[in-house]
Write a protein that holds these residues in place. Structure first.
Motif, PDB file in Angstrom:
ATOM      1  N   GLU A   1     -41.305 -23.409  -3.804  1.00  0.00           N
ATOM      2  CA  GLU A   1     -41.740 -24.147  -4.986  1.00  0.00           C
ATOM      3  C   GLU A   1     -40.609 -24.239  -5.998  1.00  0.00           C
ATOM      4  O   GLU A   1     -39.732 -23.377  -6.049  1.00  0.00           O
ATOM      5  CB  GLU A   1     -42.942 -23.454  -5.637  1.00  0.00           C
ATOM      6  CG  GLU A   1     -44.207 -23.557  -4.842  1.00  0.00           C
ATOM      7  CD  GLU A   1     -45.359 -22.832  -5.503  1.00  0.00           C
ATOM      8  OE1 GLU A   1     -45.143 -22.155  -6.533  1.00  0.00           O
ATOM      9  OE2 GLU A   1     -46.469 -22.933  -4.983  1.00  0.00           O
ATOM     10  N   ASN A   2     -40.658 -25.259  -6.840  1.00  0.00           N
ATOM     11  CA  ASN A   2     -39.597 -25.510  -7.795  1.00  0.00           C
ATOM     12  C   ASN A   2     -39.936 -25.004  -9.190  1.00  0.00           C
ATOM     13  O   ASN A   2     -41.099 -24.987  -9.590  1.00  0.00           O
ATOM     14  CB  ASN A   2     -39.310 -27.013  -7.902  1.00  0.00           C
ATOM     15  CG  ASN A   2     -38.575 -27.532  -6.693  1.00  0.00           C
ATOM     16  OD1 ASN A   2     -37.769 -26.843  -6.100  1.00  0.00           O
ATOM     17  ND2 ASN A   2     -38.862 -28.761  -6.315  1.00  0.00           N
ATOM     18  N   PHE A   3     -38.896 -24.600  -9.908  1.00  0.00           N
ATOM     19  CA  PHE A   3     -38.942 -24.418 -11.352  1.00  0.00           C
ATOM     20  C   PHE A   3     -38.265 -25.639 -11.946  1.00  0.00           C
ATOM     21  O   PHE A   3     -37.160 -25.998 -11.544  1.00  0.00           O
ATOM     22  CB  PHE A   3     -38.183 -23.170 -11.800  1.00  0.00           C
ATOM     23  CG  PHE A   3     -39.000 -21.908 -11.769  1.00  0.00           C
ATOM     24  CD1 PHE A   3     -40.306 -21.893 -12.222  1.00  0.00           C
ATOM     25  CD2 PHE A   3     -38.455 -20.728 -11.322  1.00  0.00           C
ATOM     26  CE1 PHE A   3     -41.044 -20.736 -12.218  1.00  0.00           C
ATOM     27  CE2 PHE A   3     -39.184 -19.564 -11.308  1.00  0.00           C
ATOM     28  CZ  PHE A   3     -40.482 -19.572 -11.754  1.00  0.00           C
ATOM     29  N   TYR A   4     -38.904 -26.292 -12.892  1.00  0.00           N
ATOM     30  CA  TYR A   4     -38.354 -27.499 -13.506  1.00  0.00           C
ATOM     31  C   TYR A   4     -37.959 -27.212 -14.947  1.00  0.00           C
ATOM     32  O   TYR A   4     -38.581 -26.404 -15.621  1.00  0.00           O
ATOM     33  CB  TYR A   4     -39.400 -28.631 -13.506  1.00  0.00           C
ATOM     34  CG  TYR A   4     -39.751 -29.124 -12.129  1.00  0.00           C
ATOM     35  CD1 TYR A   4     -38.962 -30.063 -11.497  1.00  0.00           C
ATOM     36  CD2 TYR A   4     -40.882 -28.658 -11.472  1.00  0.00           C
ATOM     37  CE1 TYR A   4     -39.281 -30.531 -10.238  1.00  0.00           C
ATOM     38  CE2 TYR A   4     -41.208 -29.113 -10.212  1.00  0.00           C
ATOM     39  CZ  TYR A   4     -40.405 -30.050  -9.599  1.00  0.00           C
ATOM     40  OH  TYR A   4     -40.721 -30.513  -8.347  1.00  0.00           O
ATOM     41  N   TRP A   5     -36.925 -27.904 -15.424  1.00  0.00           N
ATOM     42  CA  TRP A   5     -36.557 -27.885 -16.831  1.00  0.00           C
ATOM     43  C   TRP A   5     -35.879 -29.197 -17.157  1.00  0.00           C
ATOM     44  O   TRP A   5     -35.491 -29.946 -16.270  1.00  0.00           O
ATOM     45  CB  TRP A   5     -35.663 -26.696 -17.174  1.00  0.00           C
ATOM     46  CG  TRP A   5     -34.287 -26.750 -16.601  1.00  0.00           C
ATOM     47  CD1 TRP A   5     -33.167 -27.221 -17.202  1.00  0.00           C
ATOM     48  CD2 TRP A   5     -33.876 -26.333 -15.301  1.00  0.00           C
ATOM     49  NE1 TRP A   5     -32.081 -27.110 -16.377  1.00  0.00           N
ATOM     50  CE2 TRP A   5     -32.498 -26.569 -15.190  1.00  0.00           C
ATOM     51  CE3 TRP A   5     -34.536 -25.778 -14.203  1.00  0.00           C
ATOM     52  CZ2 TRP A   5     -31.768 -26.278 -14.050  1.00  0.00           C
ATOM     53  CZ3 TRP A   5     -33.806 -25.499 -13.074  1.00  0.00           C
ATOM     54  CH2 TRP A   5     -32.446 -25.740 -12.996  1.00  0.00           C
ATOM     55  N   HIS A   6     -35.780 -29.480 -18.429  1.00  0.00           N
ATOM     56  CA  HIS A   6     -35.188 -30.741 -18.871  1.00  0.00           C
ATOM     57  C   HIS A   6     -34.020 -30.438 -19.790  1.00  0.00           C
ATOM     58  O   HIS A   6     -34.109 -29.583 -20.669  1.00  0.00           O
ATOM     59  CB  HIS A   6     -36.228 -31.599 -19.598  1.00  0.00           C
ATOM     60  CG  HIS A   6     -35.868 -33.044 -19.667  1.00  0.00           C
ATOM     61  ND1 HIS A   6     -34.940 -33.534 -20.555  1.00  0.00           N
ATOM     62  CD2 HIS A   6     -36.295 -34.101 -18.933  1.00  0.00           C
ATOM     63  CE1 HIS A   6     -34.825 -34.838 -20.379  1.00  0.00           C
ATOM     64  NE2 HIS A   6     -35.631 -35.206 -19.404  1.00  0.00           N
TER      65      HIS A   6
ATOM     66  N   GLY B   1     -33.173 -38.851 -18.298  1.00  0.00           N
ATOM     67  CA  GLY B   1     -33.028 -38.593 -16.867  1.00  0.00           C
ATOM     68  C   GLY B   1     -32.544 -37.187 -16.572  1.00  0.00           C
ATOM     69  O   GLY B   1     -32.005 -36.933 -15.495  1.00  0.00           O
ATOM     70  N   GLY B   2     -32.743 -36.272 -17.493  1.00  0.00           N
ATOM     71  CA  GLY B   2     -32.184 -34.928 -17.361  1.00  0.00           C
ATOM     72  C   GLY B   2     -33.116 -33.900 -16.761  1.00  0.00           C
ATOM     73  O   GLY B   2     -32.980 -32.716 -17.063  1.00  0.00           O
ATOM     74  N   ILE B   3     -34.068 -34.321 -15.940  1.00  0.00           N
ATOM     75  CA  ILE B   3     -34.953 -33.351 -15.301  1.00  0.00           C
ATOM     76  C   ILE B   3     -34.189 -32.659 -14.174  1.00  0.00           C
ATOM     77  O   ILE B   3     -33.490 -33.295 -13.407  1.00  0.00           O
ATOM     78  CB  ILE B   3     -36.245 -34.024 -14.786  1.00  0.00           C
ATOM     79  CG1 ILE B   3     -37.279 -32.985 -14.357  1.00  0.00           C
ATOM     80  CG2 ILE B   3     -35.989 -34.994 -13.670  1.00  0.00           C
ATOM     81  CD1 ILE B   3     -38.153 -32.527 -15.454  1.00  0.00           C
ATOM     82  N   LYS B   4     -34.296 -31.338 -14.129  1.00  0.00           N
ATOM     83  CA  LYS B   4     -33.596 -30.570 -13.107  1.00  0.00           C
ATOM     84  C   LYS B   4     -34.571 -29.596 -12.483  1.00  0.00           C
ATOM     85  O   LYS B   4     -35.575 -29.231 -13.086  1.00  0.00           O
ATOM     86  CB  LYS B   4     -32.423 -29.817 -13.711  1.00  0.00           C
ATOM     87  CG  LYS B   4     -31.389 -30.730 -14.315  1.00  0.00           C
ATOM     88  CD  LYS B   4     -30.049 -30.072 -14.324  1.00  0.00           C
ATOM     89  CE  LYS B   4     -29.039 -31.087 -14.799  1.00  0.00           C
ATOM     90  NZ  LYS B   4     -27.797 -30.999 -14.120  1.00  0.00           N
ATOM     91  N   SER B   5     -34.257 -29.143 -11.283  1.00  0.00           N
ATOM     92  CA  SER B   5     -35.129 -28.192 -10.611  1.00  0.00           C
ATOM     93  C   SER B   5     -34.318 -27.307  -9.675  1.00  0.00           C
ATOM     94  O   SER B   5     -33.259 -27.701  -9.189  1.00  0.00           O
ATOM     95  CB  SER B   5     -36.219 -28.919  -9.827  1.00  0.00           C
ATOM     96  OG  SER B   5     -35.651 -29.632  -8.747  1.00  0.00           O
ATOM     97  N   ARG B   6     -34.841 -26.121  -9.426  1.00  0.00           N
ATOM     98  CA  ARG B   6     -34.314 -25.204  -8.430  1.00  0.00           C
ATOM     99  C   ARG B   6     -35.513 -24.509  -7.799  1.00  0.00           C
ATOM    100  O   ARG B   6     -36.498 -24.219  -8.466  1.00  0.00           O
ATOM    101  CB  ARG B   6     -33.431 -24.140  -9.069  1.00  0.00           C
ATOM    102  CG  ARG B   6     -32.091 -24.627  -9.555  1.00  0.00           C
ATOM    103  CD  ARG B   6     -31.011 -23.628  -9.223  1.00  0.00           C
ATOM    104  NE  ARG B   6     -29.698 -23.820  -9.752  1.00  0.00           N
ATOM    105  CZ  ARG B   6     -29.117 -24.908 -10.162  1.00  0.00           C
ATOM    106  NH1 ARG B   6     -29.777 -26.018 -10.165  1.00  0.00           N
ATOM    107  NH2 ARG B   6     -27.878 -24.941 -10.599  1.00  0.00           N
TER     108      ARG B   6
END
Length: 152
Positions: free
Chosen positions: A71-76, A81-86
Motif C-alpha cells: 500500500e502507498n503513503f501519499y503526500w503533496h 501536479g505534486g502528488i507523490k507516493s511510496r
C-alpha cells in the motif's frame, strides 16, 4: 459526587519502552496512541496531556498483515501536479523506517493541537539503541498482551 477533572499538578508521566519486533503495525499503533493520550489512566481528562512518554525500538522489524506492505503513503509537495507516493515496503527499506510507525500512530490520534503536543512524547528508533536510559523506562510487552499482536 463531582466529576474529577485533572489539573497540571495531578499529571504523572511515566516512560515506557516498547519493542516492535514482530508486532503487527496497526495493533502497536493503537496501543501507543492510547498510551500517548493517557486513556489507560483512571484520571483521564480529554483536554489535558496526560499520556506517558513512549519509546518504540526495532521499528524496522514491524510486521504487517495481508498486502499492506504494497500500500502507498501519499503526500503533496504543494506544487501543481505534486502528488507523490511510496509503498510502505520502500519506506521500511529506506533511510527512515520509523516513519511508517510514526504515521500510523499520528493517524490514530485526533487532528488537533493537543494531539500534535502529545506526538512530541513519542520517540521511535529503527534499531535497539536509544538514548533514554537515564529516564529508566518501564518495559511494556505488547507481544504477550494478545496472541494476535504478533505475526510470524
Amino acid at each position: 459526587m463531582k466529576t474529577f477533572s485533572a489539573t497540571p499538578a495531578d499529571i504523572d508521566k511515566k516512560w515506557i519502552i516498547i519493542d516492535a519486533e514482530g508486532v503487527v503495525l496497526g495493533r502497536l499503533a493503537a496501543i501507543v496512541a492510547t498510551r500517548l493520550r493517557g486513556k489507560h489512566k483512571p484520571s483521564f481528562t480529554p483536554n489535558m496531556d496526560m499520556g506517558d512518554n513512549v519509546i518504540v525500538i526495532n521499528a524496522d522489524k514491524i510486521q504487517m498483515t495481508g498486502k499492506k506492505r504494497e500500500e502507498n503513503f501519499y503526500w503533496h509537495t504543494g506544487h501543481p501536479g505534486g502528488i507523490k507516493s511510496r509503498t510502505k515496503q520502500q519506506i521500511l527499506d529506506g533511510d527512515h523506517p520509523e516513519r511508517v510507525v510514526y504515521q500510523a500512530v499520528k493517524r490514530m490520534l485526533p487532528g488537533n493541537r493537543l494531539a500534535r503536543k502529545q506526538m512530541t512524547n513519542l520517540r521511535i528508533y529503527a534499531g535497539t539503541e536509544h538514548g533514554h536510559d537515564a529516564q529508566s523506562p518501564e518495559v511494556l510487552d505488547v507481544k504477550s498482551m494478545n496472541k494476535k499482536n504478533t505475526r510470524s
